[in-house]
Motif scaffolding. Structure first.
Motif, PDB file in Angstrom:
ATOM      1  N   ASP A  52      42.598  42.829  42.496  1.00  0.00           N
ATOM      2  CA  ASP A  52      41.634  41.880  43.045  1.00  0.00           C
ATOM      3  C   ASP A  52      41.500  40.721  42.068  1.00  0.00           C
ATOM      4  OD1 ASP A  52      39.456  40.436  43.947  1.00  0.00           O
ATOM      5  OD2 ASP A  52      38.298  42.208  44.505  1.00  0.00           O
ATOM      6  N   SER A  54      39.803  38.093  41.992  1.00  0.00           N
ATOM      7  CA  SER A  54      38.467  37.563  41.754  1.00  0.00           C
ATOM      8  C   SER A  54      37.699  38.364  40.709  1.00  0.00           C
ATOM      9  CB  SER A  54      37.658  37.555  43.057  1.00  0.00           C
ATOM     10  OG  SER A  54      38.356  36.887  44.076  1.00  0.00           O
ATOM     11  N   LYS A  55      38.114  39.614  40.491  1.00  0.00           N
ATOM     12  CA  LYS A  55      37.352  40.498  39.618  1.00  0.00           C
ATOM     13  C   LYS A  55      38.017  40.802  38.283  1.00  0.00           C
ATOM     14  CE  LYS A  55      35.014  42.833  43.455  1.00  0.00           C
ATOM     15  NZ  LYS A  55      34.742  44.132  44.116  1.00  0.00           N
ATOM     16  N   ALA A 120      39.592  31.282  47.787  1.00  0.00           N
ATOM     17  CA  ALA A 120      39.695  31.887  46.456  1.00  0.00           C
ATOM     18  C   ALA A 120      38.529  31.447  45.573  1.00  0.00           C
ATOM     19  CB  ALA A 120      41.027  31.507  45.803  1.00  0.00           C
ATOM     20  N   ARG A 123      35.153  33.007  46.821  1.00  0.00           N
ATOM     21  CA  ARG A 123      34.989  34.401  46.391  1.00  0.00           C
ATOM     22  C   ARG A 123      34.768  34.494  44.883  1.00  0.00           C
ATOM     23  NH1 ARG A 123      38.068  39.232  45.787  1.00  0.00           N
ATOM     24  NH2 ARG A 123      37.005  40.981  46.789  1.00  0.00           N
ATOM     25  N   LEU A 124      35.397  33.598  44.133  1.00  0.00           N
ATOM     26  CA  LEU A 124      35.208  33.578  42.683  1.00  0.00           C
ATOM     27  C   LEU A 124      33.745  33.317  42.334  1.00  0.00           C
ATOM     28  CD1 LEU A 124      36.843  33.419  39.855  1.00  0.00           C
ATOM     29  CD2 LEU A 124      36.474  30.969  40.101  1.00  0.00           C
ATOM     30  N   SER A 131      32.365  37.873  39.665  1.00  0.00           N
ATOM     31  CA  SER A 131      33.604  37.618  38.931  1.00  0.00           C
ATOM     32  C   SER A 131      33.320  37.280  37.477  1.00  0.00           C
ATOM     33  CB  SER A 131      34.367  36.450  39.561  1.00  0.00           C
ATOM     34  OG  SER A 131      35.463  36.085  38.742  1.00  0.00           O
ATOM     35  N   ALA A 134      33.992  33.434  36.686  1.00  0.00           N
ATOM     36  CA  ALA A 134      33.329  32.368  37.440  1.00  0.00           C
ATOM     37  C   ALA A 134      32.881  31.220  36.542  1.00  0.00           C
ATOM     38  CB  ALA A 134      32.136  32.937  38.208  1.00  0.00           C
ATOM     39  N   CYS A 185      43.095  33.848  38.925  1.00  0.00           N
ATOM     40  CA  CYS A 185      41.878  34.121  39.701  1.00  0.00           C
ATOM     41  C   CYS A 185      41.639  33.099  40.801  1.00  0.00           C
ATOM     42  CB  CYS A 185      40.658  34.207  38.791  1.00  0.00           C
ATOM     43  SG  CYS A 185      40.338  32.719  37.831  1.00  0.00           S
ATOM     44  N   ILE A 186      42.335  31.959  40.762  1.00  0.00           N
ATOM     45  CA  ILE A 186      42.181  30.984  41.843  1.00  0.00           C
ATOM     46  C   ILE A 186      43.507  30.697  42.542  1.00  0.00           C
ATOM     47  CG2 ILE A 186      40.102  29.923  40.903  1.00  0.00           C
ATOM     48  CD1 ILE A 186      41.964  27.556  40.056  1.00  0.00           C
TER      49      ILE A 186
END
Length: 549
Positions: A52, A54-55, A120, A123-124, A131, A134, A185-186
């Motif tokens: 994942d 984002s995490k 993306a 969700r971030l 996240s 973030a 992450c993006i």
């Protein structure tokens, strides 16, 4: 994320090991464990918890995700180049950025759209996702408010103008913004894929879609990760490897044995003894060596929100920091890296200025008795300095190296400070990370590898609310100081801001005890060509690598 030019030009800052093409002459060495001509074997000490994007904030998932997803930009040959975006432009004030996507697809044949990059980022920043990365992107207008629960995503200034045009507006001109866009992450994220899996998203590689040069073909947790070439990748004709075998090998001694027997084609972060052992092979051209500073650090963090109050005091924290003999730690215990007395490592620039060469390591010059400092701190807490105190150190795993390091700290603090140190051991990586995030520790060792080339990437870690703020530190003055570095393009001014901020967390508040600066010692079998060893966002980049029989 959780990490170089060849020594000789090495004491200057660099971003990656150069291409290995042409490092050896005519080659007759077999490929070892490789089952096909274009197959490579590497090892990681830890597995991924999840895919994942984002995490995740660790090196292993970061590396894998950077190979299977196409971010807007990427680093290649020490330069930022176009990736998912084939071109971009910015407004005169440096605030509005417009990205034009190239025409490319996911491995299931569906087109990558600007909306996928928007999702993306949504969700971030979604506070429900939590996240850890973030805060890195708070430069985007409206993002901090949404992430902190004080705003809506509709107010975050990221939008898809159409399927192939993405627009992002910043709060202020940010010198390193394009480098941020290399982070996994993006990378593009399909809303339909995420929502179909719900809370299980990222746990099954077969249910994901991939836009990068490789796909995750197999993931045997705790054992191996197998990448295969993505035939739908827009640059597939330039990707020579058909398969990448990532072995999960916790013990370094085992990795060394595998490299010796050519079961591994690359090995890095080796200890001094093994580096010495390979000298003869290097001189004969049997293996290729690349080493030098890389932008990573190792440090001890103290819980500033300690439930037992002990580490809520700056003098106590500083006493524990000063009691550590860093030279002995590096030379006799970990046997990798170089002793550190600052938080920002080498290989990090402020514009064209090499930060570590300009910023004095003032912790090195501190004189005095750590035990006396501890007693003063205990008095300030209203405790009797003559009473025996017990503190706990959270050990991340049961590896021998981790155990030896924990025992070294235990001996240092008990012998020099007169305290009792209890060693707690987390059962696995997920438990360790959960304990840190929930503040269930007093002292812990951690480290950070740069995502982009600016001191901000390290100093923002200690800002209020940052997902990677291990000491759980919160200080309005510090936050304002670090944020001020984003409001100017005057690099000399930014340098002075960073110096002041580093002094706060290392000396005045002693939230962290710097231990080491990372040094890359990597070895590659001579039949591996054009392999790039990255240092920002990812560990390896396989897209240009080839195997010569």
């Amino acid at each position: 994320m959780n990490n170089k030019k060849i020594i000789g030009a090495l004491m200057t800052v660099f971003m990656m090991v150069p291409l290995f093409a042409g490092c050896s002459g005519k080659n007759t060495t077999s490929v070892g464990a490789s089952k096909s001509p274009q197959e490579i074997n590497v090892a990681f000490g830890d597995d991924m918890e999840s895919m994942d994007q984002s995490k995740m904030a660790d090196t292993v998932p970061g590396t894998i995700l950077n190979q299977v997803n196409e971010c807007l930009t990427r680093i290649e040959n020490n330069k930022l180049v176009a990736a998912g975006a084939e071109k971009w432009e910015t407004s005169a004030d440096g605030l509005k950025w417009t990205f034009h996507l190239r025409d490319f697809k996911y491995n299931d044949g569906k087109a990558v759209k600007a909306q996928d990059y928007v999702y993306a980022l949504e969700r971030l920043f979604d506070p429900k996702v939590a996240s850890p990365n973030a805060a890195l992107f708070y430069v985007i207008k409206g993002s901090e408010e949404f992430n902190s629960g004080k705003g809506k995503f509709e107010d975050v200034e990221v939008k898809a103008v159409n399927d192939k045009t993405l627009e992002i507006t910043l709060k202020e001109s940010t010198p390193y913004f394009l480098q941020l866009l290399t982070m996994s992450c993006i990378g593009p994220l399909r809303k339909d894929v995420v929502e179909a899996q719900g809370d299980t998203y990222g746990t099954d590689n077969k249910k994901l879609v991939y836009s990068g040069p490789f796909v995750v073909d197999e993931w045997a947790k705790g054992s191996k990760i197998i990448l295969k070439k993505n035939p739908e990748y827009w640059g597939a004709k330039d990707v020579k490897l058909e398969k990448v075998n990532v072995h999960i090998v916790p013990e370094m001694a085992t990795q060394e044995q595998m490299f010796d027997s050519k079961q591994l084609d690359i090995i890095d972060s080796v200890k001094t003894e093994y580096s010495d052992k390979l000298k003869d092979k290097v001189s004969k051209g049997e293996v290729i060596k690349a080493d030098g500073y890389e932008p990573g650090n190792g440090y001890v963090a103290f819980n500033s929100k300690d439930k037992n109050k002990i580490f809520t005091n700056a003098k106590v924290r500083k006493a524990f920091s000063l009691a550590i003999d860093r030279e002995q730690l590096i030379n006799n215990v970990t046997k990798r890296g170089t002793p550190a007395y600052g938080f920002v490592p080498y290989a990090i620039n402020v514009g064209d200025i090499e930060y570590r060469k300009e910023a004095k390591e003032t912790l090195k010059d501190v004189k005095g008795d750590p035990k006396q400092l501890l007693q003063e701190g205990l008095k300030e807490l209203g405790l009797n300095p003559n009473d025996q105190i017990t503190v706990s150190y959270l050990q991340s795993n049961t590896k021998q190296t981790t155990k030896s390091t924990a025992e070294f700290f235990q001996n240092q603090w008990e012998s020099k400070l007169g305290v009792k140190v209890k060693l707690d051991i987390a059962g696995d990586g997920a438990t360790f990370n959960k304990m840190i995030r929930s503040g269930e520790f007093q002292i812990v060792q951690s480290g950070w590898g740069a995502d982009y080339n600016d001191p901000m990437n390290f100093l923002e870690l200690l800002m209020t609310g940052n997902g990677n703020n291990i000491p759980l530190y919160s200080n309005e003055k510090y936050d304002a100081l670090v944020k001020s570095s984003q409001k100017t393009n005057d690099m000399k001014k930014r340098l002075e801001i960073f110096k002041e901020a580093e002094n706060i967390i290392v000396n005045e508040e002693a939230l962290v005890a710097p231990l080491s600066y990372a040094i890359k010692q990597a070895y590659v079998q001579k039949y591996v060509k054009n392999m790039r060893l990255e240092v920002f966002s990812t560990k390896y980049d396989f897209r240009s690598a080839t195997i010569e029989k």
